[in-house]
Every structure is written in C-alpha cells, then in structure tokens.
Motif scaffolding. Structure first.
Motif, PDB file in Angstrom:
ATOM      1  N   LEU A   1       0.818  -1.204   0.000  1.00 36.74           N
ATOM      2  CA  LEU A   1       0.000   0.000   0.000  1.00 36.74           C
ATOM      3  C   LEU A   1       0.856   1.260   0.000  1.00 36.74           C
ATOM      4  CD1 LEU A   1      -2.685  -1.236   2.528  1.00 36.74           C
ATOM      5  CD2 LEU A   1      -3.093  -0.695   0.125  1.00 36.74           C
ATOM      6  N   LEU A   2       1.983   1.235   0.699  1.00 38.15           N
ATOM      7  CA  LEU A   2       2.904   2.372   0.667  1.00 38.15           C
ATOM      8  C   LEU A   2       3.464   2.580  -0.733  1.00 38.15           C
ATOM      9  CD1 LEU A   2       4.850   1.893   4.031  1.00 38.15           C
ATOM     10  CD2 LEU A   2       3.065   3.564   3.521  1.00 38.15           C
ATOM     11  N   VAL A   3       3.761   1.486  -1.426  1.00 32.14           N
ATOM     12  CA  VAL A   3       4.238   1.586  -2.815  1.00 32.14           C
ATOM     13  C   VAL A   3       3.175   2.238  -3.692  1.00 32.14           C
ATOM     14  CG1 VAL A   3       4.872   0.240  -4.864  1.00 32.14           C
ATOM     15  CG2 VAL A   3       5.840  -0.348  -2.634  1.00 32.14           C
ATOM     16  N   ILE A   4       1.925   1.866  -3.488  1.00 36.67           N
ATOM     17  CA  ILE A   4       0.837   2.466  -4.264  1.00 36.67           C
ATOM     18  C   ILE A   4       0.739   3.963  -3.995  1.00 36.67           C
ATOM     19  CG2 ILE A   4      -1.666   2.513  -4.546  1.00 36.67           C
ATOM     20  CD1 ILE A   4      -1.670  -0.503  -4.042  1.00 36.67           C
ATOM     21  N   ILE A   5       0.859   4.357  -2.728  1.00 39.43           N
ATOM     22  CA  ILE A   5       0.762   5.778  -2.373  1.00 39.43           C
ATOM     23  C   ILE A   5       1.903   6.572  -3.007  1.00 39.43           C
ATOM     24  CG2 ILE A   5       0.914   7.416  -0.458  1.00 39.43           C
ATOM     25  CD1 ILE A   5      -0.535   5.318   1.255  1.00 39.43           C
ATOM     26  N   VAL A   6       3.123   6.040  -2.905  1.00 39.60           N
ATOM     27  CA  VAL A   6       4.280   6.734  -3.482  1.00 39.60           C
ATOM     28  C   VAL A   6       4.134   6.857  -4.995  1.00 39.60           C
ATOM     29  CG1 VAL A   6       6.759   6.564  -3.895  1.00 39.60           C
ATOM     30  CG2 VAL A   6       5.844   6.076  -1.618  1.00 39.60           C
ATOM     31  N   THR A   7       3.729   5.773  -5.647  1.00 40.40           N
ATOM     32  CA  THR A   7       3.568   5.790  -7.097  1.00 40.40           C
ATOM     33  C   THR A   7       2.483   6.777  -7.524  1.00 40.40           C
ATOM     34  OG1 THR A   7       4.207   3.451  -7.185  1.00 40.40           O
ATOM     35  CG2 THR A   7       3.129   4.363  -9.126  1.00 40.40           C
ATOM     36  N   ALA A   8       1.369   6.784  -6.801  1.00 40.13           N
ATOM     37  CA  ALA A   8       0.291   7.721  -7.132  1.00 40.13           C
ATOM     38  C   ALA A   8       0.742   9.164  -6.956  1.00 40.13           C
ATOM     39  CB  ALA A   8      -0.924   7.437  -6.247  1.00 40.13           C
ATOM     40  N   THR A   9       1.521   9.439  -5.919  1.00 35.79           N
ATOM     41  CA  THR A   9       2.023  10.798  -5.697  1.00 35.79           C
ATOM     42  C   THR A   9       2.942  11.232  -6.829  1.00 35.79           C
ATOM     43  OG1 THR A   9       1.908  10.430  -3.301  1.00 35.79           O
ATOM     44  CG2 THR A   9       3.223  12.291  -4.071  1.00 35.79           C
ATOM     45  N   VAL A  10       3.827  10.353  -7.258  1.00 34.84           N
ATOM     46  CA  VAL A  10       4.751  10.678  -8.345  1.00 34.84           C
ATOM     47  C   VAL A  10       3.985  10.939  -9.642  1.00 34.84           C
ATOM     48  CG1 VAL A  10       6.607   9.781  -9.796  1.00 34.84           C
ATOM     49  CG2 VAL A  10       6.689   9.453  -7.310  1.00 34.84           C
ATOM     50  N   ILE A  11       3.029  10.076  -9.962  1.00 39.33           N
ATOM     51  CA  ILE A  11       2.243  10.253 -11.184  1.00 39.33           C
ATOM     52  C   ILE A  11       1.442  11.555 -11.126  1.00 39.33           C
ATOM     53  CG2 ILE A  11       0.333   9.310 -12.538  1.00 39.33           C
ATOM     54  CD1 ILE A  11       1.285   6.520 -11.752  1.00 39.33           C
TER      55      ILE A  11
END
Length: 254
Positions: free
Chosen positions: A227-237
C-alpha cells in the motif's frame, strides 16, 4: 541533444538505483539477514500488488483517497489565494490574524483528527477538512510572499493607463503568482495525502489509510508495504501530471 542525453542518463541512473535497492533487499531476505515476517520482500510485495489490482479490490479505496486529496488541494489553493491576497491588501487584517495562523499551524494536525471526525462524521468531508487544514497555510504564505515580490509601480502604471482591477490581475498579479502557486502545489500534494490518510487511520470505512490500518493491525507487513508503494507511485504520477499541466498553461513559470 545534450539535454536529451542528460535526461536519459538521469532516468537510467534512477532506475538503476531503484533496481539496486530492490536487489539488496531481496538478497537480505533470501540470505536470512532479515525476516520476511517483519520486512517482507520485493517478490512478496510484487505478488500482493498483482493480487490487489487483478482482483480490483484496490480501485475503490484508491479513488476514495486520491479524490479526497484532489478536492482538498483545489480548495486549499482557492481559499489560500483569496486569503493571501486579502492579507496583503489589508495590513491590519494580516497583523491581527498572523499570530493566530502561526499558532494553528504549529499544532500537529493529527490532534484535530478526532475532533473533525466527531463533528463531520466518517466520510469524505472529514478527510477533505483535515487535509485543507494542513495545506491551506502553505498556499496562504506563498501567495502573501508572492504579492510582496510584485513591483507595486508596475501595478500602478497599469492602473494609470486605464486598466481595471481585473485586467491588472490578469496581466500582472496572476502571472506573477503562478510560480509561487506551483511551488505551493509541489508541497501541498504530499500534505493533502497525509491529511486524508491520517483521517482514514482515525476512522474510516474506505481508502488507502483504512487498508493500511487494517493490515498493520493484522501484522500484514507485505500488505502495508504494498500500500505504501501504491501511495508513493500515485504521488509521483500526480506530480508529473501537474508539471505537464504547468508546462502547458504557464510555460514561463518553468
């Protein structure tokens, strides 16, 4: 060509760094230096991510969190723009409210979370309110400082030449504030997500924060990391999309 080569080299070096970190992480788990139960592993996280997206269970929670963050970002920008310009226009108002704003900004927002949930209930309204309480100060201070940096003689010349207040704002004040607003957006993206997720930690039935809370209470390390990976990826995108939008709407601000 030189700029293109630099960009390609920078992208390659970032990818190599990420690959090296993942390889060392997996090696440490496979060699027994770290326990998978406490640190998980890239392979386990990758499998969990595939399961989340393949089953479709992640999408409603992802849209809930990102939707609340986008609404909070837009509200913070609009209210911060109006408040910052009002504080600049009326120095007495700034002198009156400045100690109060500084005091409120110094309070950890997580302390407001239970009160906001108590008054606004469990839902998107509470998430947006908590996120706005964090990001609003960034926009207000940036707009106020941006207004101070505009040459007052320039605005005066426009008014003397017959330009109205709206024309002066559109041709002088607005373009001058674009850089300051985008700088605030860069900071506020993460702050809005933090506010939304904190509210989901406290009390929520949906969202990424709710999933992280449930996974951590179940000692599901792999789920938390995924879930942390998803949050980081969404923030970058999200940030890349905003940079592209800035380049299109205001190329002079780059």
């Amino acid at each position: 060509m030189a700029k293109m080569r630099f960009g390609l080299g920078l992208s390659a070096s970032r990818l190599l760094l990420i690959a090296a970190v993942l390889a060392l992480w997996q090696l440490a788990v496979s060699a027994g230096w770290m326990e998978p139960a406490t640190m998980s592993s890239p392979v386990l996280v990758g499998r969990r991510l595939y399961e989340m997206f393949a089953s479709g269970m992640i999408w409603p929670h992802l849209f809930d969190t990102l939707g609340a963050a986008v609404i909070a970002l837009a509200l913070s920008a609009l209210v911060g723009l109006a408040l910052g310009m009002a504080l600049y226009r009326w120095p007495l108002l700034e002198a009156t409210l400045n100690p109060l704003l500084v005091a409120i900004n110094g309070i950890p927002r997580v302390a407001f979370g239970p009160l906001i949930v108590l008054f606004l209930g469990v839902g998107i309204t509470a998430k947006v309110a908590l996120a706005v309480s964090i990001a609003l100060f960034v926009f207000t201070t940036n707009v106020l400082e941006g207004m101070r940096q505009i040459d007052p003689m320039l605005r005066r010349h426009f008014l003397l030449m017959g330009a109205g207040r709206w024309q002066t704002f559109r041709m002088v004040t607005g373009p001058s504030l674009v850089t300051w607003m985008w700088a605030a957006v860069d900071l506020a993206i993460g702050l809005c997500l933090i506010g939304v997720i904190i509210c989901e930690f406290i009390s929520s039935t949906s969202g990424l924060g709710h999933l992280i809370s449930a996974a951590s209470m179940g000692f599901d390390t792999t789920g938390v990391v995924a879930l942390l990976v998803i949050i980081v990826t969404a923030t970058v995108i999200f940030r890349i999309a905003l940079i592209a939008l800035r380049s299109w709407l205001a190329p002079w601000s780059k």
